[in-house]
Enzyme design. Structure first.
Site, PDB file in Angstrom:
ATOM      1  N   HIS A   1      -3.415  -5.009  -6.880  1.00 14.57           N
ATOM      2  CA  HIS A   1      -2.052  -5.534  -6.956  1.00 14.57           C
ATOM      3  C   HIS A   1      -1.675  -5.778  -8.422  1.00 14.57           C
ATOM      4  O   HIS A   1      -2.535  -6.167  -9.221  1.00 14.57           O
ATOM      5  CB  HIS A   1      -1.958  -6.853  -6.183  1.00 14.57           C
ATOM      6  CG  HIS A   1      -2.415  -6.744  -4.755  1.00 14.57           C
ATOM      7  ND1 HIS A   1      -3.686  -7.119  -4.346  1.00 14.57           N
ATOM      8  CD2 HIS A   1      -1.781  -6.263  -3.659  1.00 14.57           C
ATOM      9  CE1 HIS A   1      -3.808  -6.890  -3.041  1.00 14.57           C
ATOM     10  NE2 HIS A   1      -2.668  -6.364  -2.596  1.00 14.57           N
TER      11      HIS A   1
ATOM     12  N   ASP B   1      -7.280  -5.158 -10.515  1.00 19.73           N
ATOM     13  CA  ASP B   1      -6.944  -5.532  -9.133  1.00 19.73           C
ATOM     14  C   ASP B   1      -5.924  -4.528  -8.577  1.00 19.73           C
ATOM     15  O   ASP B   1      -5.091  -4.008  -9.321  1.00 19.73           O
ATOM     16  CB  ASP B   1      -6.352  -6.942  -9.139  1.00 19.73           C
ATOM     17  CG  ASP B   1      -6.171  -7.523  -7.757  1.00 19.73           C
ATOM     18  OD1 ASP B   1      -6.995  -8.355  -7.349  1.00 19.73           O
ATOM     19  OD2 ASP B   1      -5.187  -7.152  -7.080  1.00 19.73           O
TER      20      ASP B   1
ATOM     21  N   HIS C   1      -1.076 -13.561  -9.856  1.00 23.21           N
ATOM     22  CA  HIS C   1       0.314 -13.566  -9.363  1.00 23.21           C
ATOM     23  C   HIS C   1       1.054 -14.859  -9.715  1.00 23.21           C
ATOM     24  O   HIS C   1       2.274 -14.925  -9.559  1.00 23.21           O
ATOM     25  CB  HIS C   1       0.357 -13.388  -7.841  1.00 23.21           C
ATOM     26  CG  HIS C   1      -0.204 -12.080  -7.368  1.00 23.21           C
ATOM     27  ND1 HIS C   1       0.240 -10.866  -7.846  1.00 23.21           N
ATOM     28  CD2 HIS C   1      -1.174 -11.799  -6.460  1.00 23.21           C
ATOM     29  CE1 HIS C   1      -0.447  -9.886  -7.243  1.00 23.21           C
ATOM     30  NE2 HIS C   1      -1.307 -10.418  -6.415  1.00 23.21           N
TER      31      HIS C   1
ATOM     32  N   ASP D   1     -10.320  -5.266  -4.987  1.00 24.34           N
ATOM     33  CA  ASP D   1      -9.603  -4.806  -3.796  1.00 24.34           C
ATOM     34  C   ASP D   1      -9.105  -3.357  -3.848  1.00 24.34           C
ATOM     35  O   ASP D   1      -8.570  -2.891  -2.832  1.00 24.34           O
ATOM     36  CB  ASP D   1      -8.475  -5.781  -3.394  1.00 24.34           C
ATOM     37  CG  ASP D   1      -7.643  -6.277  -4.548  1.00 24.34           C
ATOM     38  OD1 ASP D   1      -7.774  -5.743  -5.669  1.00 24.34           O
ATOM     39  OD2 ASP D   1      -6.831  -7.216  -4.341  1.00 24.34           O
TER      40      ASP D   1
HETATM   41 ZN   LIG Z   1      -5.312  -8.059  -5.344  1.00 24.86          ZN
END
Ligand SMILES: [Zn+2]
Length: 331
Positions: free
Chosen positions: A158, A156, A121, A243
């Protein structure tokens, strides 16, 4: 194929906030199934400011260092992202170990850098979502000095907004992300496909909450792996966040640990290259088993097939991506 190695990060405990989801405890839990003989320590591995500056603005790098140095306790770079007095050094070592994993992969051995804080991120000028420096992006940018083409696969849950942004305009890095739609950080829609020379070299598969291994397998088999085969990367990096596991408190997907072995095996088969993985997220009790499943796949083990069928919404995402991708439209 040679046994994979796991790069460990001795200084990770110096960036810690007990009780926070992204804590040292979650890294230690994730390592519980890794045999001692696979663990490798690379003393002094640390991304130089010059390597960081390929991805991050020098003023941001300096600001992180100064903010950490000025601390006596815990600070915050954003509401999600804490720092300690040593976080600048720890984030540099995480990026340095991601680059070491890339070096191992280029030399023929798959390597999993078990590092924190995570990185995908982190943007050019700011920290975000537990991430200070974008370790995988730093490794990819450095590798472009050694090879022509680098692929980054991000499983991931996200979207890796920072990694996407770092390489949005280049055709030398293929970024493929499979993630949960309408979830943090909000980017990664399937019409984000790159720009200028990079158009078509970003592939986003935003899947519905509750997606299973069958959904992930479908996207890997119909989009990610054909794109990788067409791209022909010299190096394959994986932003390995576990995740999407069903038991993850931050995920909302429904993968089981073996599904991560399935994805690793599909990437090996599609590219014929060793993988360089770096840890991103993964916060649930099944994390250690997922790491073991990845290592088993890297060692040549036969990952069990995901059961069930992909859902219609997953098929639609895959069809849209295939139809819109210059890498895939000849098929
Ligand atoms: Zn994540």
């Amino acid at each position: 194929m040679p046994r994979p190695i796991v790069l460990v990060q001795p200084d990770a405990p110096l960036h810690d906030l007990p009780g926070h989801p992204e804590s040292q405890a979650r890294l230690e839990a994730a390592l519980t199934g890794v045999p001692p003989e696979l663990r490798v320590s690379v003393p002094g591995a640390s991304a130089s400011p010059g390597n960081l500056a390929r991805v991050h603005a020098p003023a941001y790098i300096a600001a992180v260092r100064e903010r950490c140095e000025a601390l006596t306790g815990i600070g915050q770079l954003d509401p999600d992202t804490y720092i300690t007095p040593r976080s600048y050094d720890v984030a540099r070592s995480a990026a340095g170990l991601a680059l070491e994993a890339a070096r191992y992969a280029l030399a023929g051995t798959s390597a999993f850098a078990m590092v924190r804080p995570p990185g995908h991120h982190a943007e050019r000028t700011h920290a975000m979502g537990f991430c200070l420096f974008n370790s995988v992006a730093v490794a990819a940018a450095a590798a472009l000095d050694m090879v022509r083409r680098v692929a980054i696969v991000d499983w991931d849950v996200h979207h890796g907004n920072g990694t996407q942004a770092a390489f949005y305009g280049t055709d030398r890095v293929l970024y493929c992300s499979v993630h949960r739609r309408f979830h943090f950080p909000g980017t990664g829609w399937y019409d984000e496909r790159g720009a200028d020379a990079g158009l078509g070299f970003t592939l986003n598969a935003p899947l519905a909450a509750g997606s299973t291994g069958a959904d992930y397998r479908h996207v890997f088999e119909s989009v990610v792996c054909p794109a990788l085969a067409a791209f022909g990367p010299d190096l394959v990096l994986v932003s390995a966040g576990q995740d999407p596991l069903a038991d993850d408190p931050l995920g909302g997907m429904a993968l089981v640990p073996a599904d991560f072995g399935m994805m690793a095996r599909l990437l090996l088969e599609a590219t014929g290259r060793p993988l360089a993985l770096a840890l991103e997220g993964g916060y649930g009790p099944g994390h250690a088993d997922a790491v073991v499943a990845v290592l088993d796949a890297l060692e040549g083990g036969d990952a069990p097939a995901a059961r069930g069928e992909p859902r219609a919404v997953t098929r639609h995402v895959a069809e849209f991506l295939v139809a819109g991708s210059p890498l895939l439209d000849d098929r």
